[in-house]
Design an enzyme around this catalytic site. Structure first.
Site, PDB file in Angstrom:
ATOM      1  N   TYR A 154     -33.320  -3.520   4.619  1.00  0.00           N
ATOM      2  CA  TYR A 154     -33.364  -3.721   6.357  1.00  0.00           C
ATOM      3  C   TYR A 154     -33.147  -5.251   7.078  1.00  0.00           C
ATOM      4  CZ  TYR A 154     -30.546   1.219   6.050  1.00  0.00           C
ATOM      5  OH  TYR A 154     -29.849   2.346   5.749  1.00  0.00           O
ATOM      6  N   GLY A 200     -18.166   6.096  13.657  1.00  0.00           N
ATOM      7  CA  GLY A 200     -17.148   4.671  12.744  1.00  0.00           C
ATOM      8  C   GLY A 200     -17.628   3.537  12.898  1.00  0.00           C
TER       9      GLY A 200
END
Length: 358
Positions: free
Chosen positions: A62, A217
């Protein structure tokens, strides 16, 4: 019932207690063009922990390693009270074929690098990050078990892996007395519900707590996008000096479509009825789904995180839940739809009344 971050839940078939919302750290660091700098990242962690949160989600790659490095700095004084989850298997050095993948060499090197960056002696929860269809499952499971026996990892889990492979691995681990899998991380939201076909039922049956990522989402369910965002060609990432804007990423990932905007409209309707923000409603739907233990928050700012945490107080009445379910419904496909049909119930049960509750 209203929840709080210290309304802890057991993770899968383990005794590990985790908060009902996890703090994701893919936003810790600015290397990807849209994250939080060190000061803001520290504020995000401090806010989460101050409300009783203890479940932190990261990965070795990350923000090119910055997420783990920042966590290692921020958690020096309260490491023991946190559940740190990280991941391995994504490529760490382009051009080096063994710096990625789920095999033993990659596993041990990745864990050692994560331990250094996180400034800790052990990892609470280690996920295999991405399945690559190349490494024998026995090699993976034995390597994970070795790390548990060494005390460098406490629990093991899977992410982005087909359901049949996870179920196979859990069976092998049980039969050989190796460390069992206790968690499954998948993409799951009102926009992406296909995990309900096999992944979530499998996890519930085999004792894996589901930890959904991208529960909003990619931000689409917060209502920030409209139909105008679908018009014309996809934005050119080079137009942004800070890297690809989130709209570009969402278009590329397929999160931003006519269908997803229709679902976002339903979320906005329910949010207006209940007096909450769309993001809070979407998160509340996910964290209360059967099998779900702790959705991962991907907030970049304090305002976003504060809004996300407000989902813990959202109670969705049956009518609003049904409205969201209908707007986001997806087909389960074969054999699930067939087995759920009236014809199959008739030929297997006839007129018999059978209580299937356990």
């Amino acid at each position: 019932m209203s929840l709080t971050l210290d309304s802890y839940r057991l993770l899968g078939r383990s005794g590990l207690r985790v908060s009902p919302l996890a703090l994701g750290t893919a936003t810790f660091g600015t290397e990807w063009g849209w994250g939080a700098g060190p000061d803001e990242a520290r504020q995000l962690l401090d806010l989460y922990v101050s409300h009783g949160g203890n479940f932190i989600d990261t990965a070795g790659t990350y923000t090119d390693g910055s997420a783990e490095r920042l966590l290692g700095e921020f958690t020096r004084t309260h490491r023991e009270s946190l559940v740190l989850a990280t991941k391995y298997s994504t490529l760490r050095r382009p051009g080096d074929p063994n710096s990625g993948g789920p095999h033993r060499k990659s596993l041990f090197a990745s864990v050692e690098a994560s331990l250094r960056r996180l400034n800790t002696d052990y990892i609470d929860l280690l996920y295999l990050h991405v399945w690559d269809f190349t490494t024998p499952v026995e090699e993976i499971l034995r390597g994970l078990d070795d790390l548990v026996r060494q005390g460098k990892v406490l629990y093991v889990a899977m992410s982005n892996v087909p359901a049949w492979q996870v179920s196979r691995m859990q069976a092998i681990a049980d039969l050989r007395g190796w460390s069992p899998l206790i968690a499954l991380q998948i993409e799951y939201s009102l926009i992406e519900r296909t995990g309900e076909r096999d992944l979530i039922p499998m996890a519930r049956e085999l004792g894996l707590g589901v930890v959904p990522y991208s529960p909003l989402g990619g931000g689409v369910l917060t209502g920030k996008y409209g139909r105008d965002d679908l018009a014309g060609p996809s934005p050119d990432p080079r137009e942004s000096s800070d890297g690809p804007p989130r709209k570009t990423v969402n278009l590329a990932l397929g999160n931003l479509t006519e269908r997803s905007l229709g679902i976002a409209d339903a979320v906005k309707d329910v949010a207006a009825e209940l007096g909450h923000t769309p993001g809070q409603v979407a998160l509340a739907w996910t964290l209360r789904r059967p099998g779900v233990t702790s959705p991962v928050l991907g907030a970049r700012t304090l305002a976003q995180l504060q809004d996300n945490l407000g989902a813990l107080g959202v109670e969705l009445p049956a009518t609003q839940t049904a409205h969201l379910d209908e707007a986001s419904a997806t087909t389960l496909g074969f054999p699930h739809d067939m087995l759920a049909g009236e014809h199959m119930r008739t030929v297997t049960h006839g007129d018999l009344a059978i209580d299937t509750r356990r």
